[in-house]
Design an enzyme around this catalytic site. Structure first.
Site, PDB file in Angstrom:
ATOM      1  N   LYS A 114       0.875  -1.174   0.000  1.00 52.43           N
ATOM      2  CA  LYS A 114       0.000   0.000   0.000  1.00 52.43           C
ATOM      3  C   LYS A 114       0.911   1.222   0.000  1.00 52.43           C
ATOM      4  O   LYS A 114       1.423   1.634   1.032  1.00 52.43           O
ATOM      5  CB  LYS A 114      -0.899   0.001   1.237  1.00 52.43           C
ATOM      6  CG  LYS A 114      -2.206   0.805   1.079  1.00 52.43           C
ATOM      7  CD  LYS A 114      -1.993   2.263   0.804  1.00 52.43           C
ATOM      8  CE  LYS A 114      -1.818   3.082   2.057  1.00 52.43           C
ATOM      9  NZ  LYS A 114      -1.657   4.545   1.732  1.00 52.43           N
ATOM     10  N   GLU A 192       8.927   1.346  11.426  1.00 50.49           N
ATOM     11  CA  GLU A 192      10.002   2.342  11.341  1.00 50.49           C
ATOM     12  C   GLU A 192       9.306   3.681  11.372  1.00 50.49           C
ATOM     13  O   GLU A 192       8.734   4.129  10.376  1.00 50.49           O
ATOM     14  CB  GLU A 192      10.807   2.122  10.055  1.00 50.49           C
ATOM     15  CG  GLU A 192      12.126   2.889  10.041  1.00 50.49           C
ATOM     16  CD  GLU A 192      12.019   4.193   9.273  1.00 50.49           C
ATOM     17  OE1 GLU A 192      11.945   5.249   9.951  1.00 50.49           O
ATOM     18  OE2 GLU A 192      11.988   4.162   8.050  1.00 50.49           O
ATOM     19  N   CYS A 226      13.267  10.688   7.686  1.00 52.46           N
ATOM     20  CA  CYS A 226      13.100  10.363   9.106  1.00 52.46           C
ATOM     21  C   CYS A 226      14.411  10.396   9.871  1.00 52.46           C
ATOM     22  O   CYS A 226      14.409  10.476  11.100  1.00 52.46           O
ATOM     23  CB  CYS A 226      12.431   8.998   9.254  1.00 52.46           C
ATOM     24  SG  CYS A 226      13.268   7.707   8.323  1.00 52.46           S
ATOM     25  N   GLU A 324       9.262  16.881  15.475  1.00 50.33           N
ATOM     26  CA  GLU A 324       9.976  16.669  14.228  1.00 50.33           C
ATOM     27  C   GLU A 324       9.422  17.640  13.184  1.00 50.33           C
ATOM     28  O   GLU A 324       8.235  17.618  12.873  1.00 50.33           O
ATOM     29  CB  GLU A 324       9.789  15.223  13.764  1.00 50.33           C
ATOM     30  CG  GLU A 324      10.582  14.856  12.528  1.00 50.33           C
ATOM     31  CD  GLU A 324      10.394  13.396  12.130  1.00 50.33           C
ATOM     32  OE1 GLU A 324      11.303  12.848  11.494  1.00 50.33           O
ATOM     33  OE2 GLU A 324       9.328  12.815  12.447  1.00 50.33           O
TER      34      GLU A 324
END
Length: 421
Positions: A114, A192, A226, A324
């Protein structure tokens, strides 16, 4: 398929990716704006996982364990977990797929991918090459969907009893939702998730090398990875020198523009929401006393382009050091002692990557062991490679991808006891 057949299919898929790297890179740039040179690098990085796991498919070793009884033999087998659902992000629309799918197919699993709603074409292009490589029909499957349908599709993948494994790369908030859905059928999960990477520069550091590492770590893909640095911590003795050189490097080496322009190093952010978050973090910091050294506003190109930005006089109370950013914003915090830097770095509830620069061997060992992250860059701003285990601690995720450890995420261990011998 036998391990040799799985290996051959993955290797042919790898070869086709390399042969078509320029076309695949253009798809990435068209989908998410990443500069073409970076996109080309992603394709080669992406292909390398297929090459790596083509070899690992031939090395799924079991064990024979000495038994305590003379009439028994103990054998340990490793078998594929089954159907794996792969949910991937937009910022690495090719590499995040092959890093997972390469391991899954090497282990003998089938996959349902996906892709992110912003970047479905990269996943479909990989599917076309998988077909050309001879990967059997039904082994690599892609389910694109709209942003509105994404939550429902994700829930189905996590709750369907036919799916044995979920592998997800994305935000921590979304990962927690998927974990809740997967709990109902106790699926194997790999996560993750988000990062908040610290980049520490100690007084003993080579400042020029630290600046080069900072530039690479912070502004790759316009800060939208990330493992991008989110917080710079610079020791008092070299703080001013580092900020001055970092600002000069930003202004002279970074070029904002279309991803298809050869000189571009900074493409657009993915959408308006991403731009607004960068603006919100800058405005909050400035309102609390931070100074804009360079950048600080939307680029004259308009739309989703934003100037690479450097802030000084930053404190831990500001949003940009608590969340973040996922954009081209570099906030610099001044610190005095090693203990203070470690405390600031480890204050986050996530721990994906961390970086630091030092030329003191004892300090290098101390800090590398104390940083609460899954990956540490010592005098290095780029840590990702196919040979190394990628993943985080705390709320940055579960499991590891790539390396010799990556295939274990798609294997079950079965113990067989032979008696009556």
């Amino acid at each position: 398929l036998s391990p040799q057949e799985r290996s051959a299919g993955l290797r042919r898929w790898y070869e086709l990716m390399v042969e078509n790297k320029d076309e695949l890179a253009r798809i990435i740039t068209a989908e998410n704006g990443k500069p073409l040179k970076e996109a080309q690098g992603e394709i080669l990085y992406s292909a390398s996982f297929l090459e790596w796991f083509a070899e690992e498919a031939r090395r799924i070793y079991g064990d024979v364990i000495p038994a305590s009884a003379k009439d028994r033999r103990i054998v340990v087998l490793k078998q594929p977990v089954g159907v794996a659902a792969i949910i991937t992000p937009w910022n690495f629309p090719s590499a995040m797929i092959t890093r997972k799918v390469g391991a899954a197919l090497a282990a003998g699993c089938t996959v349902v991918v996906k892709p992110a709603e912003d970047t479905p074409l990269s996943a479909l292009a990989l599917g076309e090459l998988a077909n050309q490589a001879g990967i059997p029909a039904g082994v690599y499957n892609v389910v694109p969907c709209s942003r509105q349908q994404t939550p429902a599709v994700g829930e189905v993948l996590c709750t369907d009893p036919l799916v044995a494994k979920i592998s997800f790369t994305g935000s921590t908030a979304t990962g927690k939702i998927l974990l809740k859905h997967a709990a109902g059928t106790v699926k194997r999960v790999s996560m993750e998730l988000g990062g908040h990477a610290p980049f520490i520069v100690f007084d003993s550091a080579d400042v020029d090398r630290a600046v080069a590492g900072a530039l690479a770590s912070k502004y790759r893909n316009s800060g939208q990875t990330c493992v991008c640095t989110n917080r710079f911590l610079v020791q008092k003795g070299i703080h001013d020198k580092f900020v001055e050189k970092f600002a000069k490097a930003i202004e002279t080496e970074l070029h904002v523009g279309s991803g298809f322009d050869a000189k571009t190093t900074q493409g657009p952010l993915i959408n308006e929401k991403a731009v607004e978050k960068v603006e919100r973090h800058i405005n909050d910091a400035v309102s609390q006393g931070a100074s804009i050294v360079t950048g600080g506003k939307r680029h004259s190109l308009g739309k989703n382009f934003f100037e690479p930005t450097l802030l000084s006089n930053v404190t831990t109370k500001m949003l940009c050091t608590q969340e973040e950013t996922f954009g081209p914003l570099a906030p610099v915090i001044k610190f005095e002692t090693e203990a203070e830097a470690i405390a600031i770095a480890n204050a986050a509830d996530v721990g994906l990557a961390g970086y630091f620069y030092s030329q003191d061997p004892a300090q290098i060992w101390r800090v590398a062991e104390q940083l609460e992250v899954g990956m540490v860059g010592v005098n290095e701003g780029i840590v990702s490679s196919v040979e190394s285990p990628f993943g985080g601690v705390k709320q940055s995720g579960l499991g590891r991808e790539g390396s010799k450890y990556g295939i274990d995420e798609y294997l079950e261990i079965k113990y067989v006891c032979f008696g009556g011998l």
